[in-house]
Design a protein around this motif. Sequence first.
Motif, short mmCIF file in Angstrom:
data_model
loop_
_atom_site.label_atom_id
_atom_site.label_comp_id
_atom_site.label_asym_id
_atom_site.label_seq_id
_atom_site.Cartn_x
_atom_site.Cartn_y
_atom_site.Cartn_z
N ASN A 38 -32.98 -18.85 -27.58
CA ASN A 38 -32.56 -17.91 -26.54
C ASN A 38 -33.70 -16.95 -26.18
O ASN A 38 -33.83 -16.55 -25.01
CB ASN A 38 -31.34 -17.12 -27.02
CG ASN A 38 -30.10 -17.98 -27.12
OD1 ASN A 38 -29.95 -18.96 -26.38
ND2 ASN A 38 -29.22 -17.66 -28.04
N ARG B 287 -28.92 -27.44 -27.09
CA ARG B 287 -29.35 -26.79 -25.85
C ARG B 287 -30.86 -26.77 -25.65
O ARG B 287 -31.34 -26.25 -24.65
CB ARG B 287 -28.80 -25.35 -25.75
CG ARG B 287 -27.30 -25.24 -25.62
CD ARG B 287 -26.86 -23.78 -25.47
NE ARG B 287 -27.54 -23.12 -24.38
CZ ARG B 287 -28.45 -22.14 -24.53
NH1 ARG B 287 -28.79 -21.72 -25.72
NH2 ARG B 287 -29.01 -21.58 -23.49
N ALA C 262 -31.73 -28.63 -22.46
CA ALA C 262 -31.27 -27.90 -21.28
C ALA C 262 -32.19 -26.71 -20.99
O ALA C 262 -32.51 -26.42 -19.82
CB ALA C 262 -29.84 -27.42 -21.47
N ALA D 81 -30.07 -33.77 -20.98
CA ALA D 81 -29.25 -32.74 -21.61
C ALA D 81 -27.77 -32.97 -21.37
O ALA D 81 -26.93 -32.69 -22.23
CB ALA D 81 -29.66 -31.36 -21.09
N ALA E 126 -24.40 -32.93 -24.03
CA ALA E 126 -23.55 -31.75 -23.87
C ALA E 126 -22.37 -31.77 -24.83
O ALA E 126 -21.81 -32.82 -25.14
CB ALA E 126 -23.05 -31.65 -22.43
N GLU F 204 -19.79 -28.37 -19.56
CA GLU F 204 -21.24 -28.24 -19.68
C GLU F 204 -21.93 -29.52 -19.18
O GLU F 204 -22.95 -29.46 -18.48
CB GLU F 204 -21.62 -27.97 -21.14
CG GLU F 204 -23.12 -27.76 -21.35
CD GLU F 204 -23.46 -27.51 -22.82
OE1 GLU F 204 -24.67 -27.47 -23.14
OE2 GLU F 204 -22.52 -27.40 -23.65
#
Length: 391
Positions: free
Chosen positions: A313, A340, A343, A365, A369, A374
């Motif tokens: 993140n 993730r 992505a 991605a 998911a 998503e």
Amino acid sequence: MNEALLRSLTPSVLGILVRRGADFAAAEDAVQEALAEAVRVWPAGASPGSAGEGHPVRDPKGWLVTVAWRRFLDAARADAARRRREDLFDEEPAAGPASAVDDTLQLYFLCAHPSLTPSSAVALTLRAVGGLTTRQIARAYLVPEATMAQRISRAKRTVAGVRFDQPGDVATVLRVLYLVFNEGYSGDIDLSAEAIRLTRQLAAGTDHPEVAGLLALMLLHHARRAARTAPDGSLVPLAGQDRERWDTGAITEGVAVLQAALARDRLGEFQAQAAIAALHADAPTAGETDWVQIVEWYDELVRLTDSPVVRLNRAVALGEADGARAGLSALSALDDSLPRHTAVAAYLHERDGDLVTAARLYAEAAGKAANLAERDHLTRQAARLNAHRPL
């Protein structure tokens, strides 16, 4: 019958039975029977001061304790293996005002015991502390009622020998509540709202800044709920959300709770996460987000947790603050098997102008998911970029 009142009284009633000597599993069964009896006999809309089954409900907690204790004694008398315990409890307490001692906090610790799996801890917390029925929990998690009943029974057996007065770990309790919150809405139970209710209850019973941090985080995330999906059910990323649909009351409360927690100077991961959420909430538009300060908070989170997910993140935030190349550089140091990761790589490559690579990564991605919404969102992103590629 006031269902919210019943659910709020569940943990204290259960705690009283355990302190009187009932083992946790038998006490929890007895409390569930008392709740069912209240649903059956209390008049619709009953509240303190009304009556049901000939008993005044001026003291609903006392009523539930009395009925639950009788159910426990009846079960004990019917079980030959509990004859010895029956002798200890053959004098039934007189009905009257219930003990003012609140055992809710100890029940949180018991239900989040380290010996339980996360799924079992969540189920037991919802049943014993949240007051939900097995059927409601099963519907929320989209599993057969029999499966959930077995899970709860195993969890109760696991904690049966744990002493009720042993200190518990607040961090474990908070992780369980956050798991509940992240389940969101399914079936006929809004688990996000239930997690907020239980966290408020926990905050009222313990003076711990991380409890306040989690409550603030939940409120700030929940405030964006209405804007997270389009009318067709598709996901709307944070940058594209209609901020007019955000719940300003929840944001105001969340920020106030967070500020009070941070003022105590005992920073924890939930407070840091809530600070990031508050910065998103404070920005009038996505373009005005203070990404530099968000990166600083992610640096704090890395220091506190050293979590690969936090580092992932942080790479996104760094890409916003210092440019896509900086984000991609941070991403390259992480394991590409992280959830993730692909992505995030697609998003950063798109911001860097490499649309061909971004489209390929979005499609890849989508195949990884975790859920249908998503997957559909990532598929649309790939299709959007492919539609603009030159022939």
